[in-house]
Motif scaffolding. Structure first.
Motif, PDB file in Angstrom:
ATOM      1  N   ASP A  56       0.843  -1.193   0.000  1.00  0.00           N
ATOM      2  CA  ASP A  56       0.000   0.000   0.000  1.00  0.00           C
ATOM      3  C   ASP A  56       0.877   1.242   0.000  1.00  0.00           C
ATOM      4  O   ASP A  56       1.875   1.311   0.723  1.00  0.00           O
ATOM      5  CB  ASP A  56      -0.913   0.027   1.230  1.00  0.00           C
ATOM      6  N   VAL A  57       0.511   2.243  -0.793  1.00  0.00           N
ATOM      7  CA  VAL A  57       1.298   3.463  -0.898  1.00  0.00           C
ATOM      8  C   VAL A  57       1.418   4.170   0.457  1.00  0.00           C
ATOM      9  O   VAL A  57       2.413   4.852   0.721  1.00  0.00           O
ATOM     10  CB  VAL A  57       0.737   4.395  -1.997  1.00  0.00           C
ATOM     11  N   GLU A  58       0.441   3.971   1.331  1.00  0.00           N
ATOM     12  CA  GLU A  58       0.505   4.569   2.669  1.00  0.00           C
ATOM     13  C   GLU A  58       1.701   4.036   3.470  1.00  0.00           C
ATOM     14  O   GLU A  58       2.132   4.646   4.449  1.00  0.00           O
ATOM     15  CB  GLU A  58      -0.769   4.296   3.466  1.00  0.00           C
ATOM     16  N   ASN A  59       2.229   2.878   3.062  1.00  0.00           N
ATOM     17  CA  ASN A  59       3.353   2.259   3.775  1.00  0.00           C
ATOM     18  C   ASN A  59       4.710   2.578   3.158  1.00  0.00           C
ATOM     19  O   ASN A  59       5.721   2.005   3.564  1.00  0.00           O
ATOM     20  CB  ASN A  59       3.160   0.743   3.829  1.00  0.00           C
ATOM     21  N   LEU A  60       4.749   3.474   2.194  1.00  0.00           N
ATOM     22  CA  LEU A  60       5.999   3.799   1.506  1.00  0.00           C
ATOM     23  C   LEU A  60       7.104   4.201   2.481  1.00  0.00           C
ATOM     24  O   LEU A  60       8.180   3.595   2.493  1.00  0.00           O
ATOM     25  CB  LEU A  60       5.769   4.911   0.482  1.00  0.00           C
ATOM     26  N   GLU A  61       6.836   5.197   3.310  1.00  0.00           N
ATOM     27  CA  GLU A  61       7.872   5.701   4.222  1.00  0.00           C
ATOM     28  C   GLU A  61       7.994   4.883   5.510  1.00  0.00           C
ATOM     29  O   GLU A  61       9.066   4.816   6.097  1.00  0.00           O
ATOM     30  CB  GLU A  61       7.617   7.178   4.547  1.00  0.00           C
ATOM     31  N   SER A  62       6.917   4.250   5.938  1.00  0.00           N
ATOM     32  CA  SER A  62       6.959   3.518   7.205  1.00  0.00           C
ATOM     33  C   SER A  62       7.439   2.075   7.055  1.00  0.00           C
ATOM     34  O   SER A  62       8.006   1.518   7.996  1.00  0.00           O
ATOM     35  CB  SER A  62       5.575   3.517   7.869  1.00  0.00           C
ATOM     36  N   LYS A  63       7.240   1.454   5.882  1.00  0.00           N
ATOM     37  CA  LYS A  63       7.618   0.046   5.708  1.00  0.00           C
ATOM     38  C   LYS A  63       8.504  -0.206   4.498  1.00  0.00           C
ATOM     39  O   LYS A  63       9.526  -0.878   4.608  1.00  0.00           O
ATOM     40  CB  LYS A  63       6.365  -0.830   5.603  1.00  0.00           C
ATOM     41  N   VAL A  64       8.102   0.291   3.335  1.00  0.00           N
ATOM     42  CA  VAL A  64       8.802  -0.084   2.098  1.00  0.00           C
ATOM     43  C   VAL A  64      10.219   0.476   2.055  1.00  0.00           C
ATOM     44  O   VAL A  64      11.181  -0.287   1.906  1.00  0.00           O
ATOM     45  CB  VAL A  64       7.993   0.337   0.848  1.00  0.00           C
ATOM     46  N   ASN A  65      10.382   1.791   2.168  1.00  0.00           N
ATOM     47  CA  ASN A  65      11.732   2.348   2.110  1.00  0.00           C
ATOM     48  C   ASN A  65      12.626   1.871   3.252  1.00  0.00           C
ATOM     49  O   ASN A  65      13.797   1.570   3.017  1.00  0.00           O
ATOM     50  CB  ASN A  65      11.683   3.869   2.017  1.00  0.00           C
ATOM     51  N   PRO A  66      12.116   1.740   4.494  1.00  0.00           N
ATOM     52  CA  PRO A  66      12.962   1.142   5.535  1.00  0.00           C
ATOM     53  C   PRO A  66      13.360  -0.306   5.199  1.00  0.00           C
ATOM     54  O   PRO A  66      14.493  -0.720   5.465  1.00  0.00           O
ATOM     55  CB  PRO A  66      12.092   1.204   6.793  1.00  0.00           C
ATOM     56  N   PHE A  67      12.449  -1.076   4.602  1.00  0.00           N
ATOM     57  CA  PHE A  67      12.758  -2.442   4.183  1.00  0.00           C
ATOM     58  C   PHE A  67      13.899  -2.430   3.158  1.00  0.00           C
ATOM     59  O   PHE A  67      14.838  -3.223   3.243  1.00  0.00           O
ATOM     60  CB  PHE A  67      11.512  -3.104   3.580  1.00  0.00           C
ATOM     61  N   LEU A  68      13.809  -1.529   2.187  1.00  0.00           N
ATOM     62  CA  LEU A  68      14.847  -1.439   1.158  1.00  0.00           C
ATOM     63  C   LEU A  68      16.201  -1.102   1.775  1.00  0.00           C
ATOM     64  O   LEU A  68      17.235  -1.640   1.368  1.00  0.00           O
ATOM     65  CB  LEU A  68      14.464  -0.396   0.107  1.00  0.00           C
ATOM     66  N   ALA A  69      16.191  -0.217   2.762  1.00  0.00           N
ATOM     67  CA  ALA A  69      17.437   0.147   3.442  1.00  0.00           C
ATOM     68  C   ALA A  69      17.983  -1.020   4.255  1.00  0.00           C
ATOM     69  O   ALA A  69      19.177  -1.330   4.189  1.00  0.00           O
ATOM     70  CB  ALA A  69      17.211   1.363   4.338  1.00  0.00           C
ATOM     71  N   THR A  70      17.126  -1.679   5.009  1.00  0.00           N
ATOM     72  CA  THR A  70      17.555  -2.809   5.852  1.00  0.00           C
ATOM     73  C   THR A  70      18.164  -3.922   5.009  1.00  0.00           C
ATOM     74  O   THR A  70      19.140  -4.553   5.408  1.00  0.00           O
ATOM     75  CB  THR A  70      16.360  -3.368   6.656  1.00  0.00           C
TER      76      THR A  70
END
Length: 160
Positions: free
Chosen positions: A83-97
Protein backbone atom coordinates in the motif's frame (compact mmCIF):
# COMPACT_ATOMS: atom_id res chain seq x y z
CA UNK A 1 48.67 4.13 16.86
CA UNK A 2 49.45 4.71 13.19
CA UNK A 3 47.89 1.29 12.40
CA UNK A 4 44.64 2.22 14.12
CA UNK A 5 44.33 5.38 12.00
CA UNK A 6 44.98 3.31 8.88
CA UNK A 7 42.24 0.85 9.82
CA UNK A 8 39.77 3.65 10.60
CA UNK A 9 40.61 5.33 7.29
CA UNK A 10 40.14 2.06 5.40
CA UNK A 11 36.75 1.44 7.07
CA UNK A 12 35.71 4.99 6.18
CA UNK A 13 36.70 4.51 2.52
CA UNK A 14 34.81 1.20 2.26
CA UNK A 15 31.72 2.64 3.95
CA UNK A 16 31.66 5.66 1.64
CA UNK A 17 32.14 3.60 -1.52
CA UNK A 18 29.06 1.42 -1.05
CA UNK A 19 25.94 2.62 -2.83
CA UNK A 20 22.97 3.83 -0.88
CA UNK A 21 19.92 1.56 -1.02
CA UNK A 22 17.14 2.49 -3.39
CA UNK A 23 14.05 4.45 -2.47
CA UNK A 24 10.82 3.31 -4.09
CA UNK A 25 9.35 5.55 -6.75
CA UNK A 26 5.56 5.62 -6.81
CA UNK A 27 3.99 4.83 -10.18
CA UNK A 28 0.40 4.56 -11.35
CA UNK A 29 -1.34 2.60 -14.08
CA UNK A 30 0.38 4.74 -16.74
CA UNK A 31 3.75 3.78 -15.25
CA UNK A 32 2.94 0.06 -15.53
CA UNK A 33 1.73 0.61 -19.09
CA UNK A 34 5.02 2.29 -20.03
CA UNK A 35 7.07 -0.54 -18.52
CA UNK A 36 4.96 -3.22 -20.22
CA UNK A 37 4.96 -1.45 -23.60
CA UNK A 38 8.75 -1.01 -23.69
CA UNK A 39 10.89 -3.13 -25.99
CA UNK A 40 14.20 -2.89 -24.12
CA UNK A 41 17.64 -3.29 -25.71
CA UNK A 42 18.80 -5.11 -22.60
CA UNK A 43 17.10 -7.85 -20.65
CA UNK A 44 14.54 -6.48 -18.21
CA UNK A 45 13.65 -8.65 -15.26
CA UNK A 46 10.46 -7.26 -13.73
CA UNK A 47 9.41 -8.75 -10.42
CA UNK A 48 6.12 -8.04 -8.64
CA UNK A 49 6.50 -8.45 -4.88
CA UNK A 50 5.56 -7.03 -1.47
CA UNK A 51 7.28 -6.66 1.88
CA UNK A 52 4.59 -8.83 3.53
CA UNK A 53 5.11 -11.72 1.06
CA UNK A 54 7.65 -14.19 2.49
CA UNK A 55 8.43 -15.97 -0.81
CA UNK A 56 8.92 -12.55 -2.41
CA UNK A 57 11.35 -11.45 0.28
CA UNK A 58 13.17 -14.80 0.13
CA UNK A 59 13.93 -14.41 -3.57
CA UNK A 60 15.08 -10.75 -3.49
CA UNK A 61 18.78 -11.64 -2.92
CA UNK A 62 18.73 -13.63 -6.19
CA UNK A 63 17.49 -10.55 -8.08
CA UNK A 64 20.12 -8.39 -6.43
CA UNK A 65 22.85 -10.88 -7.36
CA UNK A 66 21.55 -10.99 -10.94
CA UNK A 67 21.69 -7.19 -11.22
CA UNK A 68 25.17 -7.14 -9.72
CA UNK A 69 26.55 -9.95 -11.90
CA UNK A 70 25.17 -8.75 -15.22
CA UNK A 71 25.58 -5.00 -14.84
CA UNK A 72 24.54 -3.15 -18.00
CA UNK A 73 23.20 -6.27 -19.75
CA UNK A 74 20.29 -6.64 -17.32
CA UNK A 75 17.89 -4.20 -15.71
CA UNK A 76 16.07 -5.50 -12.65
CA UNK A 77 12.86 -3.64 -11.80
CA UNK A 78 11.17 -4.58 -8.53
CA UNK A 79 7.54 -3.47 -8.46
CA UNK A 80 6.12 -3.41 -4.96
CA UNK A 81 2.43 -4.05 -4.44
CA UNK A 82 2.53 -2.69 -0.89
CA UNK A 83 0.00 0.00 0.00
CA UNK A 84 1.30 3.46 -0.90
CA UNK A 85 0.51 4.57 2.67
CA UNK A 86 3.35 2.26 3.78
CA UNK A 87 6.00 3.80 1.51
CA UNK A 88 7.87 5.70 4.22
CA UNK A 89 6.96 3.52 7.21
CA UNK A 90 7.62 0.05 5.71
CA UNK A 91 8.80 -0.08 2.10
CA UNK A 92 11.73 2.35 2.11
CA UNK A 93 12.96 1.14 5.53
CA UNK A 94 12.76 -2.44 4.18
CA UNK A 95 14.85 -1.44 1.16
CA UNK A 96 17.44 0.15 3.44
CA UNK A 97 17.55 -2.81 5.85
CA UNK A 98 18.05 -5.24 2.96
CA UNK A 99 20.42 -2.90 1.03
CA UNK A 100 18.36 -3.21 -2.15
CA UNK A 101 20.27 -1.73 -5.10
CA UNK A 102 17.88 -2.66 -7.92
CA UNK A 103 15.36 -0.18 -9.26
CA UNK A 104 12.19 -0.18 -7.12
CA UNK A 105 8.74 1.07 -8.06
CA UNK A 106 5.64 1.04 -5.85
CA UNK A 107 2.41 0.60 -7.78
CA UNK A 108 -0.25 2.97 -6.50
CA UNK A 109 -3.32 1.54 -8.18
CA UNK A 110 -6.01 -0.21 -6.15
CA UNK A 111 -7.64 -2.20 -8.95
CA UNK A 112 -5.65 -5.34 -9.70
CA UNK A 113 -8.17 -6.24 -12.40
CA UNK A 114 -6.91 -3.23 -14.37
CA UNK A 115 -3.13 -3.77 -14.14
CA UNK A 116 -2.95 -7.61 -14.16
CA UNK A 117 -3.95 -7.95 -17.85
CA UNK A 118 -1.29 -5.38 -18.77
CA UNK A 119 1.34 -7.69 -17.32
CA UNK A 120 0.03 -11.08 -18.48
CA UNK A 121 -3.42 -12.44 -19.20
CA UNK A 122 -2.58 -15.65 -17.30
CA UNK A 123 -1.63 -13.90 -14.05
CA UNK A 124 -4.05 -14.89 -11.30
CA UNK A 125 -2.95 -12.05 -9.01
CA UNK A 126 -0.71 -14.14 -6.73
CA UNK A 127 2.85 -12.98 -6.04
CA UNK A 128 5.72 -13.30 -6.56
CA UNK A 129 5.61 -13.15 -10.34
CA UNK A 130 8.40 -12.29 -12.74
CA UNK A 131 8.40 -11.06 -16.30
CA UNK A 132 11.49 -11.25 -18.51
CA UNK A 133 11.54 -8.81 -21.44
CA UNK A 134 14.06 -8.42 -24.22
CA UNK A 135 13.37 -6.52 -27.41
CA UNK A 136 9.99 -7.85 -28.61
CA UNK A 137 9.98 -11.03 -26.53
CA UNK A 138 8.56 -11.53 -23.04
CA UNK A 139 8.26 -14.52 -20.73
CA UNK A 140 5.97 -14.57 -17.68
CA UNK A 141 6.42 -16.79 -14.61
CA UNK A 142 4.04 -17.13 -11.67
CA UNK A 143 6.59 -18.68 -9.28
CA UNK A 144 9.44 -18.02 -6.91
CA UNK A 145 12.94 -17.95 -8.43
CA UNK A 146 16.40 -18.82 -7.20
CA UNK A 147 19.52 -17.29 -8.74
CA UNK A 148 20.32 -20.22 -11.04
CA UNK A 149 16.82 -20.14 -12.53
CA UNK A 150 16.99 -16.37 -13.07
CA UNK A 151 20.40 -16.68 -14.69
CA UNK A 152 19.20 -19.46 -16.99
CA UNK A 153 16.30 -17.32 -18.26
CA UNK A 154 18.57 -14.31 -18.77
CA UNK A 155 21.16 -16.38 -20.65
CA UNK A 156 18.45 -17.82 -22.89
CA UNK A 157 17.31 -14.32 -23.84
CA UNK A 158 20.85 -12.98 -24.32
CA UNK A 159 21.59 -15.73 -26.86
CA UNK A 160 18.79 -14.47 -29.11
Amino acid sequence: MKGIYSIIFLIFIVACSSRAPQQAVVIDLNGITQIMDAQPDKVQVINFWATWCKPCVDELPAFEKLQSNYGDQVEVILISLDDVENLESKVNPFLATHSIQSQVKLLDHPYAAEYIPLVDEHWDGAIPVTLFKYKNESKFFNKEFDFNELEQEVETLLKK
